[in-house]
Design an enzyme around this catalytic site. Structure first.
Site, PDB file in Angstrom:
ATOM      1  N   PRO A 215     -22.332  33.500  24.336  1.00 44.40           N
ATOM      2  CG  PRO A 215     -21.310  32.163  22.733  1.00 44.40           C
ATOM      3  CD  PRO A 215     -22.207  32.104  23.940  1.00 44.40           C
ATOM      4  CD  GLU A 216     -23.846  39.781  25.808  1.00 46.53           C
ATOM      5  OE1 GLU A 216     -24.579  40.646  25.325  1.00 46.53           O
ATOM      6  OE2 GLU A 216     -23.430  39.839  26.981  1.00 46.53           O
TER       7      GLU A 216
ATOM      8  CG  HIS B 130     -17.985  17.850  24.484  1.00 47.92           C
ATOM      9  ND1 HIS B 130     -18.973  17.167  25.161  1.00 47.92           N
ATOM     10  CD2 HIS B 130     -16.928  17.947  25.344  1.00 47.92           C
ATOM     11  CE1 HIS B 130     -18.546  16.873  26.379  1.00 47.92           C
ATOM     12  NE2 HIS B 130     -17.321  17.330  26.509  1.00 47.92           N
TER      13      HIS B 130
ATOM     14  NE  ARG C  68     -20.674  25.108  29.895  1.00 45.84           N
ATOM     15  CZ  ARG C  68     -20.329  26.296  30.337  1.00 45.84           C
ATOM     16  NH1 ARG C  68     -21.208  27.290  30.305  1.00 45.84           N
ATOM     17  NH2 ARG C  68     -19.123  26.527  30.804  1.00 45.84           N
TER      18      ARG C  68
ATOM     19  NE  ARG D 177     -42.101  49.276  26.049  1.00 39.58           N
ATOM     20  CZ  ARG D 177     -42.311  47.983  25.751  1.00 39.58           C
ATOM     21  NH1 ARG D 177     -42.003  47.059  26.648  1.00 39.58           N
ATOM     22  NH2 ARG D 177     -42.804  47.641  24.579  1.00 39.58           N
TER      23      ARG D 177
END
Length: 271
Positions: A2-3, A92, A111, A152
């Site tokens: 998930p972002e 779970h 997980r 950079r």
């Protein structure tokens, strides 16, 4: 994983049901997730009232009125839902936080890459230290990116995904933002102009804000607290579309690994 939009969507979904509620009890069905669950979760959290559900980067914080916070991360497959207390427990469902509304805040994580940690009042957890600004905050703009990028040589996509530079712009949204700004993900971060960074910052803000309104991306195991998936994935312009036509010019989208992450871009539109 998930972002930011998924985590923010979760925060907004939980807040009306959790803020102002007192924690009546904690049920841990295992002692650890990604890391051991601190003893303070069971010892200190019961009896405390939740003042706010807050997000920092991809972490959710349950801030108590006493100033302590429970710190949660959804990991790869984690899900938080507010359910009736008598909802049957599945395989779970690792953590229940009882609420004085008669419901429970349930943390499900098949997980076990998620985490539940503790932040004492007046401190900042080590996982939150050194993080960059939020991409939807006033601190994030083209001038900021330009200043941080000088000298950079790393690809601009890798630079944009560095949590020390800006938090929460993961692989999906970095790819989409670079496409909208017309910047090749392979270009050295230090070679991008101030004007182009202004376009990139604006693109990232717009795309993330829109994704939040649409509920985040529907990828793998993520579900919103009410069980409904997000609806943004189908609108992705480049992510996961390697070899397909560019939605802008019609040319084939290129796919390669950048910084050990799958990357897709248009070699014509992005320079």
């Amino acid at each position: 994983m998930p972002e930011l939009p998924e985590v923010e969507t979760t925060r907004r979904g939980l807040a009306p049901h959790v803020e102002g509620r007192r924690i009546t009890g904690v049920t841990l069905r295992r002692p650890d997730l990604r890391w051991p669950i601190p003893a303070e979760i069971s010892r200190e959290l019961p009896g405390q009232r939740i003042a706010a559900v807050r997000r920092r980067a991809k972490y959710l914080l349950l801030d108590t009125e006493a100033g302590d916070s429970a710190l949660l991360h959804l990991g790869m497959s984690g899900m938080l839902r507010v359910l009736p207390a008598d909802t049957p427990v599945a395989a779970h469902d690792h953590v229940d936080l009882g609420l004085d509304s008669g419901r429970v805040l349930r943390f499900t994580d098949p997980r076990r890459f998620g985490s539940l940690l503790w932040q004492p009042a007046g401190t900042e957890h080590e996982l939150l230290r050194g993080l960059g600004p939020e991409p939807l905050s006033d601190a994030f703009d083209g001038d900021y990116l330009f200043a941080r990028s000088r000298g950079r040589s790393a690809p601009v996509k890798t630079f944009l995904m560095d949590q020390r530079i800006v938090v929460g712009v993961g692989n999906i949204y970095a790819a989409e933002s670079l496409f909208r700004a017309g910047i090749s993900p392979t270009r050295a971060a230090g070679k991008v102009s101030r004007e182009r960074y202004a376009a990139l910052a604006l693109a990232a803000r717009e795309i993330l804000a829109y994704a939040i309104t649409r509920g985040g991306t529907t990828l793998r195991d993520f579900l919103n607290p009410d069980g409904a998936p997000g609806y943004f994935e189908q609108e992705l312009a480049v992510y996961g579309r390697g070899g397909l036509p560019c939605p802008a010019c019609g040319g084939p989208l290129r796919e390669a690994s950048i910084g050990q992450r799958a990357s897709v871009w248009c070699p014509r539109c992005q320079r």
